[in-house]
Design a protein around this motif. Structure first.
Motif, PDB file in Angstrom:
ATOM      1  N   ASP A 139       0.834  -1.203   0.000  1.00  0.00           N
ATOM      2  CA  ASP A 139       0.000   0.000   0.000  1.00  0.00           C
ATOM      3  C   ASP A 139       0.870   1.254   0.000  1.00  0.00           C
ATOM      4  OD1 ASP A 139      -1.675   2.181   1.041  1.00  0.00           O
ATOM      5  OD2 ASP A 139      -3.117   0.615   1.545  1.00  0.00           O
ATOM      6  N   ARG A 162      -3.969   2.453   3.986  1.00  0.00           N
ATOM      7  CA  ARG A 162      -5.237   2.941   3.435  1.00  0.00           C
ATOM      8  C   ARG A 162      -6.311   1.863   3.426  1.00  0.00           C
ATOM      9  NH1 ARG A 162      -2.481   5.655  -1.521  1.00  0.00           N
ATOM     10  NH2 ARG A 162      -1.748   7.575  -0.583  1.00  0.00           N
ATOM     11  N   SER A 164      -5.982  -1.409   2.272  1.00  0.00           N
ATOM     12  CA  SER A 164      -5.902  -2.454   1.253  1.00  0.00           C
ATOM     13  C   SER A 164      -5.197  -3.692   1.805  1.00  0.00           C
ATOM     14  CB  SER A 164      -5.160  -1.951   0.019  1.00  0.00           C
ATOM     15  OG  SER A 164      -3.810  -1.702   0.333  1.00  0.00           O
ATOM     16  N   ILE A 165      -5.597  -4.831   1.289  1.00  0.00           N
ATOM     17  CA  ILE A 165      -4.910  -6.094   1.539  1.00  0.00           C
ATOM     18  C   ILE A 165      -4.428  -6.580   0.183  1.00  0.00           C
ATOM     19  CG2 ILE A 165      -5.114  -8.478   2.313  1.00  0.00           C
ATOM     20  CD1 ILE A 165      -7.397  -7.510   4.157  1.00  0.00           C
ATOM     21  N   MET A 166      -3.125  -6.819   0.085  1.00  0.00           N
ATOM     22  CA  MET A 166      -2.537  -7.263  -1.175  1.00  0.00           C
ATOM     23  C   MET A 166      -1.924  -8.638  -0.972  1.00  0.00           C
ATOM     24  SD  MET A 166      -0.851  -3.580  -2.083  1.00  0.00           S
ATOM     25  CE  MET A 166      -0.374  -3.908  -3.761  1.00  0.00           C
ATOM     26  N   GLU A 175       1.860  -9.463  -7.691  1.00  0.00           N
ATOM     27  CA  GLU A 175       0.591  -9.304  -6.972  1.00  0.00           C
ATOM     28  C   GLU A 175      -0.465 -10.136  -7.706  1.00  0.00           C
ATOM     29  OE1 GLU A 175      -2.743  -5.859  -6.351  1.00  0.00           O
ATOM     30  OE2 GLU A 175      -0.671  -5.219  -6.500  1.00  0.00           O
ATOM     31  N   ARG A 178      -5.988  -8.195  -4.814  1.00  0.00           N
ATOM     32  CA  ARG A 178      -6.026  -6.986  -3.998  1.00  0.00           C
ATOM     33  C   ARG A 178      -7.443  -6.778  -3.503  1.00  0.00           C
ATOM     34  NH1 ARG A 178      -2.855  -1.913  -4.336  1.00  0.00           N
ATOM     35  NH2 ARG A 178      -4.010  -0.380  -3.160  1.00  0.00           N
ATOM     36  N   LEU A 179      -7.569  -6.499  -2.220  1.00  0.00           N
ATOM     37  CA  LEU A 179      -8.872  -6.228  -1.606  1.00  0.00           C
ATOM     38  C   LEU A 179      -8.831  -4.819  -1.023  1.00  0.00           C
ATOM     39  CD1 LEU A 179      -8.940  -9.572   0.370  1.00  0.00           C
ATOM     40  CD2 LEU A 179     -10.136  -9.135  -1.776  1.00  0.00           C
ATOM     41  N   ASP A 180      -9.749  -3.986  -1.443  1.00  0.00           N
ATOM     42  CA  ASP A 180      -9.810  -2.606  -0.955  1.00  0.00           C
ATOM     43  C   ASP A 180     -11.103  -2.366  -0.193  1.00  0.00           C
ATOM     44  OD1 ASP A 180      -7.350  -1.579  -1.945  1.00  0.00           O
ATOM     45  OD2 ASP A 180      -8.200  -1.608  -3.955  1.00  0.00           O
ATOM     46  N   HIS A 182     -11.453  -2.257   3.363  1.00  0.00           N
ATOM     47  CA  HIS A 182     -11.354  -1.670   4.694  1.00  0.00           C
ATOM     48  C   HIS A 182     -11.359  -0.153   4.627  1.00  0.00           C
ATOM     49  CE1 HIS A 182     -10.588  -5.349   6.978  1.00  0.00           C
ATOM     50  NE2 HIS A 182      -9.976  -5.765   5.890  1.00  0.00           N
ATOM     51  N   GLN A 185      -6.624   1.476   8.246  1.00  0.00           N
ATOM     52  CA  GLN A 185      -5.440   0.651   8.060  1.00  0.00           C
ATOM     53  C   GLN A 185      -5.661  -0.785   8.528  1.00  0.00           C
ATOM     54  OE1 GLN A 185      -2.148   2.229  10.341  1.00  0.00           O
ATOM     55  NE2 GLN A 185      -3.549   3.134  11.800  1.00  0.00           N
TER      56      GLN A 185
END
Length: 191
Positions: A139, A162, A164-166, A175, A178-180, A182, A185
């Protein structure tokens, strides 16, 4: 026996076990605050990440530092914008800003680290060199947590500033998800 390790603002690590025994380990004094700690799966080595971006490996029994993974960019000081720019260009092989998370691979040999410089590094803790095996971008607001897949598949997750979980392939650094989802943090989970 269960163990708990805690990093302090004084640059020390406190290690306690379920019997009530407690030890305090002192670093070299130059690393600043200890932001993150992780015990290896076999319980013999403790990894710590510090304010200056350095990583140290500790022998749990003796309390001695057995290895330092320290790069050439921001040793003993806060990272400058120049350090961060060099890091973004791929010319730095160590965190140039505070290290916020460390995690061991189930094999007890590999270590992942993530920091405010937005990078994730994979280290071979038994290799003679202190150069990471791989590095990849997490991130852009900084990496707050890292974890290896428990099945030994070579997948690494990073949680960001921010939200994100990558998910990455450890060997290629590619990569693959990717999960955005949340709003804030993504912090490490305590076991």
């Amino acid at each position: 026996m269960k163990m708990l390790a805690v990093g302090t603002n004084r640059g020390t690590i406190i290690l306690a076990n379920s019997r009530g025994d407690k030890r305090e380990y002192n670093s070299d004094g130059r690393s600043g605050k200890v932001f993150c700690v992780a015990l290896s799966p076999e319980g013999r080595t403790l990894a710590s990440g510090s304010q200056d971006g350095s990583l140290q490996l500790w022998d749990v029994m003796s309390g001695e530092i057995v290895r330092s993974l320290r790069g050439s960019s921001a040793q003993g000081r806060e990272a400058s914008e120049k350090d961060l720019q060099a890091s973004r260009m791929g010319s730095v092989q160590q965190h140039c800003a505070p290290c916020r998370s460390v995690a061991w691979c189930p094999c007890s040999r590999l270590l992942a680290s993530g920091g405010d410089d937005s990078q994730v590094f994979i280290w071979d803790t038994e290799a003679p060199s202190s150069i990471p095996l791989n590095a990849f971008w997490g991130d852009r607001a900084g990496v707050r947590s890292v974890a290896f897949a428990p099945d030994g598949s070579g997948r690494v997750a990073s949680g960001g500033g921010r939200g994100s979980i990558m998910l990455f392939n450890r060997e290629s650094g590619r990569e693959w998800a990717r999960l955005d989802a949340h709003a804030d943090q993504v912090l490490p989970r305590d076991d």
